[in-house]
Design an enzyme around this catalytic site. Structure first.
Site, PDB file in Angstrom:
ATOM      1  N   TYR A   1      12.890  20.627  56.878  1.00  0.00           N
ATOM      2  CA  TYR A   1      12.862  21.443  58.095  1.00  0.00           C
ATOM      3  C   TYR A   1      14.196  22.147  58.222  1.00  0.00           C
ATOM      4  O   TYR A   1      15.252  21.531  58.022  1.00  0.00           O
ATOM      5  CB  TYR A   1      12.631  20.546  59.319  1.00  0.00           C
ATOM      6  CG  TYR A   1      12.775  21.293  60.626  1.00  0.00           C
ATOM      7  CD1 TYR A   1      11.663  21.840  61.261  1.00  0.00           C
ATOM      8  CD2 TYR A   1      14.029  21.472  61.215  1.00  0.00           C
ATOM      9  CE1 TYR A   1      11.786  22.550  62.444  1.00  0.00           C
ATOM     10  CE2 TYR A   1      14.163  22.182  62.398  1.00  0.00           C
ATOM     11  CZ  TYR A   1      13.043  22.714  63.011  1.00  0.00           C
ATOM     12  OH  TYR A   1      13.173  23.418  64.174  1.00  0.00           O
TER      13      TYR A   1
ATOM     14  N   GLU B   1      12.640  29.565  62.511  1.00  0.00           N
ATOM     15  CA  GLU B   1      12.321  28.223  62.021  1.00  0.00           C
ATOM     16  C   GLU B   1      11.514  28.304  60.732  1.00  0.00           C
ATOM     17  O   GLU B   1      10.544  29.067  60.661  1.00  0.00           O
ATOM     18  CB  GLU B   1      11.512  27.481  63.094  1.00  0.00           C
ATOM     19  CG  GLU B   1      11.191  26.043  62.732  1.00  0.00           C
ATOM     20  CD  GLU B   1      10.271  25.396  63.773  1.00  0.00           C
ATOM     21  OE1 GLU B   1      10.786  24.741  64.689  1.00  0.00           O
ATOM     22  OE2 GLU B   1       9.049  25.558  63.660  1.00  0.00           O
TER      23      GLU B   1
END
Ligand code: GDP
Ligand code: MN
Length: 398
Positions: free
Chosen positions: A105, A193
């Site tokens: 991530y 993101e």
């Protein structure tokens, strides 16, 4: 403003980030065509992904792999038209499927308290970050980017080391982390993101090479900066925008729904926040933040009231207008007309300060409005009126 994944991918690619090629399709035949073309270019499998502005598409069945053109068509048929969290899928992205070894991530957000861009990373990729934050907060790594010099190499290296990525990937990882910061700055984003940032196996003539690739992209643009980016404004997805948010934007009203029972119409953002605080102090819950902006033009007041009353949870409205040189009696007439034009009526408490405020309050009282001299008093009356209105609607227990 949230961007669809295929648009977000383009912004990342424009900053030189490793984003696999992809195509957009709106029918199963187009999915098949895109798959055929990607497979002709060497893809063994393709991934078909719903383009909707909500997370967790994978879990909802909106991301599927296909090993042939027919499978791709079948997946396209399944995904197009399906509903994910209440949103109907109209478009899918088709991309070569990566051979994923690890999912990481990586994101960049504006950290308002620190007044810097915050880069966050986690080895727990593929999982929604809110989930990681709840169950394993220590698994989220953080580095602030310098406001002028950006993210330093040592910071990127520290993240890479803690993530445990292979040594030969550190250079690529640092470039990606810096690229996220560069995207934030270039496009005035609130959030960039990449989840998953995947370590993937890429076949070469001689064997297999490892590489980091951005397999998903979520970007939100700062609404207040969109005036600087007409090209990005044009990407706004009107189909998926909340109808109330859309109406507010079109009227030039700053409106945020909050879920309480007392609707607020206020001129000025600071006064609007103070009004919300006082409602809470009086024991109520504001239904919204709403700033109708300078002056208090009658058409704006009417539009604001319409937005507020469309929220069925609203039991009373508090209008707090600090007039200054705006004439209070004109505001009052505007409010009376605006109320008359609505399909639903709730008690309305008004406080007007400024020129002709006495005349304004007299007009309002004659028209069944509750008036208040001070803001504290207005908040208390609004809370009481909301309770009475709510109680009157509920049948009393026998
Ligand atoms: P989200 O669920 O909305 O965040 O959609 P993602 O694009 O992140 O996809 C969800 C999951 O599907 C990822 O975490 C991966 O596990 C899987 N996935 C996505 N793209 C690929 C791919 O190219 N290859 C493989 N094998 N899996 C993928
Ligand atoms: Mn994802």
């Amino acid at each position: 403003m949230k961007l669809q994944e295929h648009h977000a991918r383009r912004l990342l690619a424009a900053q030189g980030l490793p984003v696999p090629p992809s195509r957009l399709a709106t029918t199963p035949d187009e999915v098949a065509e895109a798959a055929a073309s990607l497979m002709a270019d060497g893809a063994e499998r393709v991934v078909i992904k719903a383009q909707v502005l909500v997370g967790g598409r994978g879990k909802a069945g909106g991301v599927r792999l296909a090993g042939s053109v027919d499978e791709a068509r079948t997946a396209g048929t399944a995904i197009l038209g399906m509903s994910i969290k209440g949103i109907t899928v109209r478009r899918v992205l088709v991309a070569p499927a990566a051979h994923i070894v690890r999912e990481l991530y990586l994101s960049a957000v504006v950290d308002r308290a620190a007044r810097r861009i915050l880069v966050m990373a986690s080895a727990e990729g593929g999982v929604e970050i809110e989930e990681v934050a709840r169950t394993k907060p220590e698994a989220i790594l953080r580095e602030h980017a310098h406001p002028h010099l950006g993210l330093f190499d040592f910071q990127a290296r520290r993240l890479g080391l803690e993530l445990g990525i292979p040594a030969d990937q550190h250079h690529g990882f640092a470039a990606i982390a810096k690229g996220l910061v560069a995207t934030m700055l270039a496009d005035d984003c609130d959030l960039v993101e990449v989840n998953p940032l995947a370590l993937v196996e890429v076949p070469t003539g001689k064997g297999i090479r490892l590489e980091l690739q951005c397999l998903d992209a979520k970007v939100t643009i700062d609404e207040s900066a969109l005036a600087r980016h007409p090209d990005l404004e044009a990407l706004r997805d009107l189909d998926e925008e909340d109808p109330t948010d859309r109406a507010a934007r079109e009227e030039g009203i700053n409106y945020i729904r909050l879920g309480g029972t007392i609707g607020c119409i206020v001129n000025g953002a600071g006064l609007a926040m103070t009004t919300m605080d006082l409602i809470k102090r009086a024991g109520g819950e504001p239904a919204n933040f709403l700033d109708i902006g300078g002056g208090a033009r009658a058409d704006r007041v009417e539009a604001a009231l319409r937005l507020i009353l469309a929220d069925r949870g609203v039991e009373a409205v508090l209008v707090n207008i600090f007039g200054g040189i705006t004439r209070g009696d004109e505001v009052a007439r505007g409010l009376i007309a605006a109320r008359g034009a609505q399909v639903r009526d709730v008690p309305m408490v008004v406080r007007i300060v400024g020129t002709n405020s006495d005349e304004a309050h007299r007009l309002l009282r004659d028209a069944r409005f509750i008036t208040a001299a001070s803001l504290d008093e207005a908040a208390e009356r609004a809370v009481a009126a909301a309770r009475r209105h709510s109680a009157a609607r509920q049948p009393s227990p026998a």
